[in-house]
Structures are given as C-alpha cells and as structure tokens.
Design a protein around this motif. Structure first.
Motif, PDB file in Angstrom:
ATOM      1  N   TYR A  24       0.849  -1.186   0.000  1.00  0.00           N
ATOM      2  CA  TYR A  24       0.000   0.000   0.000  1.00  0.00           C
ATOM      3  C   TYR A  24       0.887   1.239   0.000  1.00  0.00           C
ATOM      4  CZ  TYR A  24      -3.476   3.413   1.340  1.00  0.00           C
ATOM      5  OH  TYR A  24      -4.287   4.512   1.361  1.00  0.00           O
ATOM      6  N   THR A  26       1.877   4.118   1.308  1.00  0.00           N
ATOM      7  CA  THR A  26       1.833   5.057   2.426  1.00  0.00           C
ATOM      8  C   THR A  26       2.627   6.305   2.067  1.00  0.00           C
ATOM      9  OG1 THR A  26       3.844   4.175   3.416  1.00  0.00           O
ATOM     10  CG2 THR A  26       1.751   3.142   4.092  1.00  0.00           C
ATOM     11  N   ASP A  27       2.488   7.346   2.861  1.00  0.00           N
ATOM     12  CA  ASP A  27       3.257   8.571   2.623  1.00  0.00           C
ATOM     13  C   ASP A  27       4.754   8.289   2.650  1.00  0.00           C
ATOM     14  OD1 ASP A  27       0.887   9.985   2.419  1.00  0.00           O
ATOM     15  OD2 ASP A  27       0.986  10.804   4.456  1.00  0.00           O
ATOM     16  N   GLU A  28       5.191   7.409   3.525  1.00  0.00           N
ATOM     17  CA  GLU A  28       6.611   7.069   3.645  1.00  0.00           C
ATOM     18  C   GLU A  28       7.108   6.346   2.386  1.00  0.00           C
ATOM     19  OE1 GLU A  28       4.303   6.222   6.078  1.00  0.00           O
ATOM     20  OE2 GLU A  28       4.815   7.901   7.384  1.00  0.00           O
ATOM     21  N   ARG A  50      -3.944   4.551  -4.458  1.00  0.00           N
ATOM     22  CA  ARG A  50      -4.470   4.224  -3.123  1.00  0.00           C
ATOM     23  C   ARG A  50      -5.800   3.478  -3.221  1.00  0.00           C
ATOM     24  NH1 ARG A  50      -1.982   9.395   0.037  1.00  0.00           N
ATOM     25  NH2 ARG A  50      -0.037   8.315   0.526  1.00  0.00           N
TER      26      ARG A  50
END
Length: 170
Positions: A24, A26-28, A50
C-alpha cells in the motif's frame, strides 16, 4: 472551489484484475520512491494507486493523433505500475522505471508508469520535460522503435486515465 481528483470515477470497473497490488502506498513509501526516482509523483497518481496499487486496466487503449509503432490512431497499455518495489513492474521494481532508463536506454526525463504489449519496445511515462500549466508532467508515449520518439498523449495523469478506452474502439 477546488476540483476533487477523480470525482465520480468508477474505480470498481476500472481494473481487469484485482489480484495485482504492491505494498500500500503510504506517505513514507511514496516519499521513498520519489527520492529514488528523483521526481515528485503527481497527487492524482498517488490517490489513484491508493484505490488499487497497480494492475491491468479493463480499458487498455488511448487514442492518438499521431502514428506510433503500435498503431495509426492509438496506443495500448498492458498495466499501470504500482508505487513500490516488490512487484516486478512496480515503479522501483526489477523491471520498473529505472530499469527502462538504465538497461533499455529510455530517456531520463521522467517516470515510466505503464508497460505496453510490445514487451519493452514502447512505454508510457510522466514526462517532467513537458509540464502543463499547473506544473504537472504530461503523459507521453515513448517509442523505442522510432528512436525513442515522445508523443504527448494527455495533459496530465487523470486525463490519461479518464481517456482510456477498450480496444473494441479500434
């Protein structure tokens, strides 16, 4: 009032497979991928992934006004690359964007986001050498068979996704 990205879009019927997904985004992970590739991904690409992070779309053709090595009036795509590293065709995967630049000699002016049925002889990229008035990369078809000729096919990623049609149109 700001327009919502992919407002009214039918994500449920977009993908022809629901099995393909990298981790997924994620922002990271997004930041890590952007740092590795050297470009900031458009918000529309991130938000789209997303919903499902990569895969083969049901509508897999995009009309063109110029001939390419694929056809006189359209291009075809096999899959849209996920934001990640673990899937072979994710942006930073084994056969991802950097592989196409380093091993196949594709221009290093953006991020390759779609594979095509030609097995590497053409690709679709977000071209940071061709920005729209909002500063987003245009979507271009890069044709190895035509000396890596770039054909602008959409003003931005969302326009590209919304413009995909079935091969039955051709």
């Amino acid at each position: 009032m700001e327009k919502k990205i992919f407002s009214g879009f039918n994500f449920k019927d977009f993908w022809s497979d629901n099995e393909y997904s990298d981790e997924y985004p994620t922002d990271e992970i997004v930041l890590s991928i952007e740092n590795e590739l050297g470009y900031k991904l458009p918000i529309s690409y991130i938000e789209f992934m997303r919903h499902q992070n990569g895969g083969a779309p049901t509508n897999d053709c995009y009309p063109t006004n110029e001939e390419t090595s694929w056809a006189f009036d359209h291009i075809a795509i096999s899959e849209i690359m996920a934001i990640g590293r673990s899937s072979e065709y994710s942006l930073c995967g084994e056969l991802g964007s950097l592989f196409m630049i380093e091993e196949w000699g594709y221009p290093d002016t953006g991020i390759y986001i779609c594979t095509c049925p030609s097995a590497g002889h053409d690709m679709v990229m977000l071209d940071y050498a061709n920005l729209n008035k909002d500063g987003e990369p245009k979507v271009v078809h890069v044709d190895q068979e035509y000396d890596y000729k770039k054909t602008i096919i959409a003003n931005n990623f969302e326009t590209f996704i919304r413009g995909l049609v079935t091969s039955d149109n051709f």
